[in-house]
Design a protein around this motif. Structure first.
Motif, mmCIF file in Angstrom:
data_model
loop_
_atom_site.group_PDB
_atom_site.id
_atom_site.type_symbol
_atom_site.label_atom_id
_atom_site.label_comp_id
_atom_site.label_asym_id
_atom_site.label_seq_id
_atom_site.Cartn_x
_atom_site.Cartn_y
_atom_site.Cartn_z
ATOM 1 N N LEU A 87 22.367 47.152 42.041
ATOM 2 C CA LEU A 87 21.750 46.694 40.798
ATOM 3 C C LEU A 87 22.079 47.654 39.668
ATOM 4 O O LEU A 87 22.307 47.259 38.537
ATOM 5 C CB LEU A 87 20.231 46.617 40.968
ATOM 6 N N ARG A 88 22.052 48.932 40.020
ATOM 7 C CA ARG A 88 22.246 49.925 38.969
ATOM 8 C C ARG A 88 23.723 50.100 38.612
ATOM 9 O O ARG A 88 24.088 50.126 37.460
ATOM 10 C CB ARG A 88 21.653 51.265 39.426
ATOM 11 N N SER A 89 24.585 50.250 39.610
ATOM 12 C CA SER A 89 26.006 50.401 39.298
ATOM 13 C C SER A 89 26.765 49.303 40.025
ATOM 14 O O SER A 89 26.916 49.338 41.227
ATOM 15 C CB SER A 89 26.527 51.776 39.709
ATOM 16 N N PRO A 90 27.186 48.298 39.282
ATOM 17 C CA PRO A 90 27.820 47.145 39.904
ATOM 18 C C PRO A 90 29.164 47.495 40.545
ATOM 19 O O PRO A 90 29.653 48.612 40.395
ATOM 20 C CB PRO A 90 27.993 46.181 38.733
ATOM 21 N N TYR A 91 29.695 46.516 41.232
ATOM 22 C CA TYR A 91 30.967 46.698 41.928
ATOM 23 C C TYR A 91 32.018 47.286 40.995
ATOM 24 O O TYR A 91 32.157 46.836 39.861
ATOM 25 C CB TYR A 91 31.420 45.335 42.467
ATOM 26 N N PRO A 92 32.726 48.285 41.452
ATOM 27 C CA PRO A 92 33.725 48.913 40.573
ATOM 28 C C PRO A 92 34.995 48.077 40.462
ATOM 29 O O PRO A 92 35.979 48.331 41.137
ATOM 30 C CB PRO A 92 34.007 50.254 41.264
ATOM 31 N N PHE A 93 34.912 47.077 39.610
ATOM 32 C CA PHE A 93 36.065 46.198 39.430
ATOM 33 C C PHE A 93 37.260 46.965 38.870
ATOM 34 O O PHE A 93 37.100 47.890 38.081
ATOM 35 C CB PHE A 93 35.723 45.064 38.457
ATOM 36 N N TYR A 94 38.435 46.538 39.264
ATOM 37 C CA TYR A 94 39.681 47.042 38.660
ATOM 38 C C TYR A 94 39.796 46.467 37.247
ATOM 39 O O TYR A 94 40.102 47.158 36.286
ATOM 40 C CB TYR A 94 40.854 46.612 39.534
ATOM 41 N N GLY A 95 39.510 45.174 37.118
ATOM 42 C CA GLY A 95 39.520 44.542 35.794
ATOM 43 C C GLY A 95 38.259 44.919 35.031
ATOM 44 O O GLY A 95 37.470 45.762 35.458
ATOM 45 N N ARG A 117 29.847 29.960 40.925
ATOM 46 C CA ARG A 117 28.638 29.503 40.232
ATOM 47 C C ARG A 117 28.886 29.319 38.735
ATOM 48 O O ARG A 117 27.944 29.167 37.954
ATOM 49 C CB ARG A 117 27.489 30.482 40.474
ATOM 50 N N GLY A 118 30.153 29.382 38.362
ATOM 51 C CA GLY A 118 30.488 29.120 36.964
ATOM 52 C C GLY A 118 30.284 30.299 36.037
ATOM 53 O O GLY A 118 30.222 30.140 34.823
ATOM 54 N N ARG A 119 30.181 31.506 36.602
ATOM 55 C CA ARG A 119 29.984 32.701 35.784
ATOM 56 C C ARG A 119 31.307 33.436 35.598
ATOM 57 O O ARG A 119 32.093 33.568 36.541
ATOM 58 C CB ARG A 119 29.006 33.680 36.460
ATOM 59 N N LEU A 120 31.513 33.928 34.383
ATOM 60 C CA LEU A 120 32.659 34.805 34.142
ATOM 61 C C LEU A 120 32.339 36.150 34.773
ATOM 62 O O LEU A 120 31.303 36.757 34.469
ATOM 63 C CB LEU A 120 32.874 34.981 32.634
ATOM 64 N N ARG A 121 33.195 36.628 35.646
ATOM 65 C CA ARG A 121 32.897 37.872 36.354
ATOM 66 C C ARG A 121 33.753 39.038 35.895
ATOM 67 O O ARG A 121 33.286 40.156 35.772
ATOM 68 C CB ARG A 121 33.089 37.654 37.864
ATOM 69 N N VAL A 122 35.040 38.759 35.685
ATOM 70 C CA VAL A 122 35.938 39.876 35.388
ATOM 71 C C VAL A 122 37.175 39.318 34.680
ATOM 72 O O VAL A 122 37.531 38.149 34.853
ATOM 73 C CB VAL A 122 36.295 40.618 36.697
ATOM 74 N N LEU A 123 37.783 40.130 33.836
ATOM 75 C CA LEU A 123 39.079 39.738 33.265
ATOM 76 C C LEU A 123 40.073 40.863 33.501
ATOM 77 O O LEU A 123 39.696 42.032 33.575
ATOM 78 C CB LEU A 123 38.961 39.396 31.777
ATOM 79 N N TRP A 124 41.298 40.483 33.648
ATOM 80 C CA TRP A 124 42.382 41.460 33.758
ATOM 81 C C TRP A 124 43.309 41.293 32.570
ATOM 82 O O TRP A 124 43.713 40.176 32.240
ATOM 83 C CB TRP A 124 43.215 41.259 35.020
ATOM 84 N N ASP A 125 43.668 42.371 31.975
ATOM 85 C CA ASP A 125 44.721 42.302 30.985
ATOM 86 C C ASP A 125 46.030 42.084 31.735
ATOM 87 O O ASP A 125 46.170 42.477 32.899
ATOM 88 C CB ASP A 125 44.791 43.598 30.182
ATOM 89 N N TYR A 126 46.982 41.490 31.036
ATOM 90 C CA TYR A 126 48.260 41.212 31.682
ATOM 91 C C TYR A 126 48.881 42.451 32.308
ATOM 92 O O TYR A 126 49.455 42.398 33.399
ATOM 93 C CB TYR A 126 49.221 40.601 30.658
ATOM 94 N N THR A 127 48.741 43.581 31.624
ATOM 95 C CA THR A 127 49.388 44.802 32.119
ATOM 96 C C THR A 127 48.766 45.283 33.437
ATOM 97 O O THR A 127 49.334 46.125 34.119
ATOM 98 C CB THR A 127 49.277 45.926 31.083
ATOM 99 N N GLN A 128 47.601 44.739 33.802
ATOM 100 C CA GLN A 128 46.971 45.140 35.072
ATOM 101 C C GLN A 128 47.455 44.295 36.248
ATOM 102 O O GLN A 128 47.324 44.718 37.405
ATOM 103 C CB GLN A 128 45.445 44.980 34.964
ATOM 104 N N LEU A 129 47.969 43.112 35.956
ATOM 105 C CA LEU A 129 48.294 42.181 37.040
ATOM 106 C C LEU A 129 49.329 42.700 38.045
ATOM 107 O O LEU A 129 49.257 42.357 39.227
ATOM 108 C CB LEU A 129 48.754 40.833 36.473
ATOM 109 N N PRO A 130 50.303 43.522 37.610
ATOM 110 C CA PRO A 130 51.279 43.984 38.608
ATOM 111 C C PRO A 130 50.643 44.764 39.762
ATOM 112 O O PRO A 130 51.222 44.872 40.836
ATOM 113 C CB PRO A 130 52.223 44.884 37.797
ATOM 114 N N GLN A 131 49.431 45.296 39.565
ATOM 115 C CA GLN A 131 48.729 45.982 40.671
ATOM 116 C C GLN A 131 48.074 44.907 41.539
ATOM 117 O O GLN A 131 46.842 44.744 41.557
ATOM 118 C CB GLN A 131 47.657 46.911 40.111
ATOM 119 N N VAL A 132 48.932 44.184 42.256
ATOM 120 C CA VAL A 132 48.476 42.991 42.970
ATOM 121 C C VAL A 132 47.347 43.299 43.964
ATOM 122 O O VAL A 132 46.371 42.558 44.063
ATOM 123 C CB VAL A 132 49.672 42.318 43.674
ATOM 124 N N ALA A 133 47.439 44.429 44.675
ATOM 125 C CA ALA A 133 46.431 44.738 45.693
ATOM 126 C C ALA A 133 45.056 44.952 45.050
ATOM 127 O O ALA A 133 44.026 44.580 45.622
ATOM 128 C CB ALA A 133 46.844 45.969 46.491
#
Ligand SMILES: [Cu+2]
Lengths: 227, 156
Positions: A47-55, A198-214
């Motif tokens: 609750l306090r520190s959400p998942y550490p998304f890459y995006g 559930r129709g919620r926006l969760r995360v966005l990636w900038d194009y320059t992040q996409l090459p880090q596929v993993a």
């Protein structure tokens, strides 16, 4: 006659002390307590520190905008209504155009690779959607050919002025750019938006992040596992 | 089990073969010592579906010479237009590419041609590209030298 229970057995020699709880029961209880504590701590931490998304994560509960357009489905151009989260599907959504010579084909390619790395049961719950920011030149058939060349997904044509409204709802911008002596290009923002089941926006990636596929794949997996 | 994309061995082999066969560059017809050739690594044309007539060329150009190499033109028989491009993102976050008059390979250094930066764009492909086929491109520098490179068509 049923045997009397020990409690009613009286008087008599003092009953032996109730047998101590077997060690394994005690150990089990202790383990359960520890697990409960750990679980609570994990829940609080989440609750306090959400998942550490890459995006870049969205604030919890950010609703994704629905839209309507036309896309090839079942071999024919048909009305395409995007209702975020419909059918328990998560969606990786981005805005581009088929005359785009470098960023758009690679976005599609990276997203397909990230999806392909997911466990099969998760893979089928993620769709890739390209919305054209060049409806003047991108027909549904052309978009479909483009999207399917790089993997699977839907290529959606939304005519103006509806396209402008959809773009604004997602924070997308685009504008025509003339190229000397050649057909025009479109300058556009290059984010990919991940919308959960559930129709919620969760995360966005900038194009320059996409090459880090993993790393994109790890974000996908988290969102698919925690809708 | 997650599978991470790895370059296809056959594709790598093909790439290596193509690179090995690279004729490299012809020094400009000029007086004086022969200039070191421009070398190219991982040159590739982005494969696009048949209906799409525009694509990009990426790769790494190396200039072993002691002077910067200013590339001012590019030509290919595969497309109506070949252009030197830069990619830019403006203050509003709009990303796009623009034609540039020159791309410079620094002395003793390299210029990476990529989807996020400088690259070569092909507009008006004359025939659909097939994966694995090779496109020849000729770069011209501002001293009149020409540098030919062979770029295989690779699906990204
Ligand atoms: Cu684009």
């Amino acid at each position: 006659m049923p045997p009397a229970s020990p409690a009613t057995e009286a008087p008599g020699p003092p009953a032996p002390a109730p047998p101590a709880r077997p060690w394994y029961v005690s150990a089990g209880l202790a383990l359960a307590a520890v697990a409960l504590l750990l679980g609570l701590a994990w829940g609080m931490a989440r609750l306090r520190s959400p998942y550490p998304f890459y995006g870049t994560a969205y604030p919890a509960g950010t609703l994704a905008a629905p839209f309507r357009g036309v896309a090839v489905q079942g071999g024919q151009a048909r009305p395409f209504a995007f209702t975020p989260g419909q059918g328990g599907q998560a969606t990786a959504l981005f805005f581009g155009f088929t005359h785009c010579a470098s960023i758009c084909p690679l976005s599609l390619s990276y997203l397909n690779k990230a999806r392909a790395g997911l466990p099969p049961e998760l893979r089928s719950r993620l769709q890739i959607v390209l919305v054209s920011v060049d409806p003047a030149r991108d027909t549904p058939a052309r978009l479909n050919e483009y999207v399917r060349y790089f993997g699977t997904g839907a290529g959606v044509r939304i005519p103006e002025p509806a396209l402008g409204r959809v773009a604004r709802a997602y924070g997308v911008a685009y504008e025509k750019a003339e190229l000397q002596g050649a057909a025009y290009q479109i300058n556009h923002t290059t984010a990919t938006y991940l919308i959960d089941a559930r129709g919620r926006l969760r995360v966005l990636w900038d194009y320059t992040q996409l090459p880090q596929v993993a790393r994109v794949q790890a974000d996908l997996q988290h969102v698919l596992e925690t809708p | 089990m997650p599978q991470f994309p790895t370059p296809h061995p056959a594709r790598l082999a093909l790439l290596a073969a193509v690179l090995a066969l690279l004729p490299g560059c012809r020094p400009a017809p000029q007086a004086g010592a022969a200039r070191p050739a421009l070398t190219v690594q991982a040159a590739r044309v982005v494969a696009v579906p048949p209906g799409v007539k525009d694509t990009s060329v990426f790769g790494t150009l190396r200039n072993p010479g002691a002077r910067p190499l200013r590339l001012t033109g590019v030509q290919t028989g595969a497309a109506d237009h070949a252009m030197l491009m830069v990619t830019r993102t403006d203050a509003r976050g709009l990303t796009g590419m623009a034609v540039t008059g020159a791309l410079t390979v620094p002395a003793g250094g390299e210029l990476v041609l990529s989807d996020t930066g400088d690259h070569i764009m092909l507009m008006g492909l004359r025939a659909p590209l097939r994966e694995g086929e090779t496109v020849a491109l000729t770069l011209t520098d501002d001293a009149g030298g020409t540098h030919t490179l062979q770029a295989p068509v690779v699906k990204p």
